[in-house]
Design a protein around this motif. Structure first.
Motif, PDB file in Angstrom:
ATOM      1  N   VAL A 136     -42.212  51.726  31.733  1.00  0.00           N
ATOM      2  CA  VAL A 136     -41.276  50.475  31.957  1.00  0.00           C
ATOM      3  C   VAL A 136     -41.607  49.744  30.574  1.00  0.00           C
ATOM      4  O   VAL A 136     -42.653  49.765  30.048  1.00  0.00           O
ATOM      5  N   VAL A 137     -40.466  49.484  30.023  1.00  0.00           N
ATOM      6  CA  VAL A 137     -40.484  48.995  28.522  1.00  0.00           C
ATOM      7  C   VAL A 137     -41.097  47.357  28.476  1.00  0.00           C
ATOM      8  O   VAL A 137     -41.918  47.056  27.799  1.00  0.00           O
ATOM      9  N   GLU A 138     -40.658  46.806  29.617  1.00  0.00           N
ATOM     10  CA  GLU A 138     -41.211  45.353  29.421  1.00  0.00           C
ATOM     11  C   GLU A 138     -42.639  45.148  30.261  1.00  0.00           C
ATOM     12  O   GLU A 138     -42.675  45.493  30.908  1.00  0.00           O
ATOM     13  N   PRO A 139     -43.358  44.505  29.443  1.00  0.00           N
ATOM     14  CA  PRO A 139     -44.871  44.155  29.774  1.00  0.00           C
ATOM     15  C   PRO A 139     -44.716  43.084  30.882  1.00  0.00           C
ATOM     16  O   PRO A 139     -43.814  42.337  30.743  1.00  0.00           O
ATOM     17  N   HIS A 140     -45.699  42.995  31.682  1.00  0.00           N
ATOM     18  CA  HIS A 140     -45.468  42.095  32.805  1.00  0.00           C
ATOM     19  C   HIS A 140     -46.786  41.156  32.735  1.00  0.00           C
ATOM     20  O   HIS A 140     -47.884  41.371  32.321  1.00  0.00           O
ATOM     21  N   HIS A 141     -46.416  39.830  33.378  1.00  0.00           N
ATOM     22  CA  HIS A 141     -47.620  38.721  33.663  1.00  0.00           C
ATOM     23  C   HIS A 141     -48.113  39.457  34.740  1.00  0.00           C
ATOM     24  O   HIS A 141     -47.160  39.479  35.954  1.00  0.00           O
ATOM     25  N   PRO A 142     -49.552  39.037  35.225  1.00  0.00           N
ATOM     26  CA  PRO A 142     -50.129  39.336  36.431  1.00  0.00           C
ATOM     27  C   PRO A 142     -50.114  38.140  37.307  1.00  0.00           C
ATOM     28  O   PRO A 142     -50.763  38.104  38.421  1.00  0.00           O
ATOM     29  N   GLY A 143     -49.503  36.954  36.813  1.00  0.00           N
ATOM     30  CA  GLY A 143     -49.545  35.788  37.643  1.00  0.00           C
ATOM     31  C   GLY A 143     -49.581  35.736  39.024  1.00  0.00           C
ATOM     32  O   GLY A 143     -50.440  35.456  39.532  1.00  0.00           O
ATOM     33  N   LEU A 144     -48.312  36.005  39.674  1.00  0.00           N
ATOM     34  CA  LEU A 144     -48.139  36.015  41.101  1.00  0.00           C
ATOM     35  C   LEU A 144     -49.175  37.151  41.821  1.00  0.00           C
ATOM     36  O   LEU A 144     -49.618  36.797  42.898  1.00  0.00           O
ATOM     37  N   ALA A 145     -49.549  38.089  40.901  1.00  0.00           N
ATOM     38  CA  ALA A 145     -50.301  39.057  41.635  1.00  0.00           C
ATOM     39  C   ALA A 145     -51.624  38.427  41.700  1.00  0.00           C
ATOM     40  O   ALA A 145     -52.399  38.807  42.731  1.00  0.00           O
ATOM     41  N   PHE A 146     -52.174  37.590  41.092  1.00  0.00           N
ATOM     42  CA  PHE A 146     -53.565  37.315  40.977  1.00  0.00           C
ATOM     43  C   PHE A 146     -53.430  36.050  42.238  1.00  0.00           C
ATOM     44  O   PHE A 146     -54.701  35.791  42.612  1.00  0.00           O
ATOM     45  N   ALA A 147     -52.339  35.634  42.318  1.00  0.00           N
ATOM     46  CA  ALA A 147     -52.380  34.710  43.406  1.00  0.00           C
ATOM     47  C   ALA A 147     -52.168  35.399  44.980  1.00  0.00           C
ATOM     48  O   ALA A 147     -52.113  34.798  46.043  1.00  0.00           O
ATOM     49  N   GLY A 148     -52.341  36.670  44.963  1.00  0.00           N
ATOM     50  CA  GLY A 148     -52.229  37.773  45.863  1.00  0.00           C
ATOM     51  C   GLY A 148     -50.701  38.109  46.631  1.00  0.00           C
ATOM     52  O   GLY A 148     -50.879  39.063  47.451  1.00  0.00           O
ATOM     53  N   PHE A 149     -49.686  37.751  45.734  1.00  0.00           N
ATOM     54  CA  PHE A 149     -48.376  38.442  45.960  1.00  0.00           C
ATOM     55  C   PHE A 149     -48.379  39.684  45.152  1.00  0.00           C
ATOM     56  O   PHE A 149     -48.029  39.433  43.918  1.00  0.00           O
ATOM     57  N   THR A 150     -48.618  40.880  45.648  1.00  0.00           N
ATOM     58  CA  THR A 150     -48.467  41.883  44.912  1.00  0.00           C
ATOM     59  C   THR A 150     -47.326  43.044  45.290  1.00  0.00           C
ATOM     60  O   THR A 150     -47.091  44.089  44.905  1.00  0.00           O
ATOM     61  N   ASP A 151     -46.331  42.520  46.032  1.00  0.00           N
ATOM     62  CA  ASP A 151     -45.068  43.192  46.240  1.00  0.00           C
ATOM     63  C   ASP A 151     -44.374  44.018  45.175  1.00  0.00           C
ATOM     64  O   ASP A 151     -43.790  44.908  45.429  1.00  0.00           O
ATOM     65  N   TYR A 152     -44.243  43.244  44.249  1.00  0.00           N
ATOM     66  CA  TYR A 152     -43.601  43.666  42.979  1.00  0.00           C
ATOM     67  C   TYR A 152     -44.461  43.844  41.825  1.00  0.00           C
ATOM     68  O   TYR A 152     -44.018  43.843  40.568  1.00  0.00           O
ATOM     69  N   VAL A 153     -45.742  44.337  42.156  1.00  0.00           N
ATOM     70  CA  VAL A 153     -46.637  44.890  41.242  1.00  0.00           C
ATOM     71  C   VAL A 153     -46.155  46.170  40.508  1.00  0.00           C
ATOM     72  O   VAL A 153     -46.054  47.131  41.263  1.00  0.00           O
ATOM     73  N   SER A 154     -45.495  46.257  39.328  1.00  0.00           N
ATOM     74  CA  SER A 154     -45.232  47.600  38.887  1.00  0.00           C
ATOM     75  C   SER A 154     -46.110  48.634  38.542  1.00  0.00           C
ATOM     76  O   SER A 154     -47.297  48.196  37.877  1.00  0.00           O
ATOM     77  N   GLU A 155     -45.975  49.828  39.097  1.00  0.00           N
ATOM     78  CA  GLU A 155     -47.003  50.870  38.900  1.00  0.00           C
ATOM     79  C   GLU A 155     -46.850  51.429  37.515  1.00  0.00           C
ATOM     80  O   GLU A 155     -47.559  52.633  37.169  1.00  0.00           O
ATOM     81  N   ASP A 156     -45.873  51.026  36.779  1.00  0.00           N
ATOM     82  CA  ASP A 156     -45.518  51.789  35.372  1.00  0.00           C
ATOM     83  C   ASP A 156     -45.327  50.907  34.246  1.00  0.00           C
ATOM     84  O   ASP A 156     -45.242  51.118  33.153  1.00  0.00           O
ATOM     85  N   ALA A 157     -45.710  49.658  34.228  1.00  0.00           N
ATOM     86  CA  ALA A 157     -45.748  48.731  33.503  1.00  0.00           C
ATOM     87  C   ALA A 157     -47.245  48.330  32.998  1.00  0.00           C
ATOM     88  O   ALA A 157     -48.222  48.157  33.629  1.00  0.00           O
ATOM     89  N   VAL A 158     -47.227  47.735  31.632  1.00  0.00           N
ATOM     90  CA  VAL A 158     -48.337  47.299  31.066  1.00  0.00           C
ATOM     91  C   VAL A 158     -48.653  45.852  31.677  1.00  0.00           C
ATOM     92  O   VAL A 158     -47.607  45.037  31.560  1.00  0.00           O
ATOM     93  N   PHE A 159     -49.791  45.270  31.859  1.00  0.00           N
ATOM     94  CA  PHE A 159     -49.731  44.100  32.315  1.00  0.00           C
ATOM     95  C   PHE A 159     -50.612  43.379  31.155  1.00  0.00           C
ATOM     96  O   PHE A 159     -51.667  43.729  30.635  1.00  0.00           O
ATOM     97  N   ILE A 160     -50.192  41.983  30.905  1.00  0.00           N
ATOM     98  CA  ILE A 160     -51.079  41.473  29.602  1.00  0.00           C
ATOM     99  C   ILE A 160     -51.390  39.932  30.261  1.00  0.00           C
ATOM    100  O   ILE A 160     -50.315  39.313  31.016  1.00  0.00           O
TER     101      ILE A 160
END
Length: 330
Positions: free
Chosen positions: A39-63
């Motif tokens: 995946v080209v666009e890197p992602h923020h882990p914001g919502l995932a850190f809050a417990g909402f992980t439904d849209y955590v990409s398995e192919d993207a870099v997290f910054i």
């Protein structure tokens, strides 16, 4: 044309090719260096850190940076552990901690547990997002290998195509002699940037073979050695294609220029000009004129349309004059 099936980048390649520019240091999770980014666009882990992980990409870099790190510090240890475990279970490729922030013990532990490389960087998160996006946009861009010659003519990237032996290389050689620049001959790697930009380079841009050209009857020529640095360039945006075709009595070619043909490469549409070849035709001069005419169109002046409009106006004025003569009764 043949399709390049380069659809992902390993973390190892990402790290080696960006280590200095992004000030990357591997902190933990070294067992996951074979993980793939697609995946080209890197992602923020914001919502995932809050417990909402439904849209955590398995192919993207997290910054992550100061905001995300502060949030993790302000939630309870139990909730922090639960939310981070949920995120790392998604097994994304890697994570980068920016702003020279120390990586916490729990992030190191989960990184090693799930084989997800954790990097630290002295760079700020804005720069990390920008440079990572630029790098991945290039590495993950759709691409093909095209048989032809790419020349920079008056700043316009002109792709010269045609069947083998029709004279593409000879045309390019004449253009280089006239002061233009070769990008690649015979095999061109074309890749798409964004939605509407085609870039072309040699299939081995870092190789000493980049600027070699085969001319039938002469052999292999090193254009960079013969013409020097002024005769070559590494890559160029492709803006127009010139297709060299054999002349036949029934060949249908555009005579006026009102009908504009186009071709699609990697779903990007560019103008196509077909040039029929006959003995004595100076193809290199025609290629120069095609590039200059394209520059005129970019600036808003279309010769064929202006000529057609002027001709229609003259015909209408002549018709009015004739109509007035018909009304004369003397």
């Amino acid at each position: 044309m043949s399709t390049e099936k380069k659809i992902d980048v390993s973390i190892k390649d990402f790290f080696n090719e960006n280590r200095e520019e992004l000030s990357l240091e591997l902190v933990s999770g070294k067992e996951g260096m074979s993980n793939k980014i697609s995946v080209v666009e890197p992602h923020h882990p914001g919502l995932a850190f809050a417990g909402f992980t439904d849209y955590v990409s398995e192919d993207a870099v997290f910054i992550m940076g100061e905001v995300e790190n502060s949030y993790l510090k302000h939630i309870s240890p139990a909730r922090r552990s639960l939310n981070l475990n949920r995120m790392f279970e998604k097994r994304f490729p890697c994570m980068i901690m920016g702003n020279d922030i120390p990586v916490s013990k729990i992030l190191k532990m989960l990184s090693n547990k799930y084989s997800i490389p954790m990097f630290s960087s002295k760079a700020n998160t804005n720069m990390l997002f920008h440079r990572t996006n630029v790098y991945l946009s290039s590495r993950l861009a759709p691409s093909i290998t095209f048989h032809g010659t790419l020349v920079d003519i008056y700043g316009i990237g002109v792709l010269i195509s045609g069947k083998s032996g029709i004279g593409k290389s000879e045309c390019a050689l004449d253009l280089i002699d006239r002061g233009h620049r070769l990008v690649a001959d015979d095999a061109i790697k074309i890749f798409r940037r964004g939605e509407h930009i085609l870039m072309g380079t040699g299939i081995a841009p870092d190789s000493a073979l980049q600027y070699h050209m085969e001319v039938r009857g002469v052999g292999i020529l090193d254009i960079s050695k013969i013409f020097g640095i002024r005769g070559v360039r590494l890559h160029k945006r492709i803006e127009i294609e010139i297709n060299l075709i054999e002349w036949k009595m029934d060949t249908d070619v555009e005579r006026v220029g009102l009908k504009e043909e186009t071709t699609k490469i990697l779903d990007v549409e560019i103008p196509l000009v077909k040039i029929p070849l006959i003995p004595g035709k100076n193809v290199s001069v025609i290629a120069e004129v095609v590039a200059l005419n394209h520059l005129l169109k970019i600036s808003g002046y279309d010769t064929a349309k202006v000529f057609n409009a002027t001709l229609i106006k003259l015909m209408q004025e002549k018709a009015k004059k004739l109509a007035r003569l018909d009304e004369d009764v003397e």
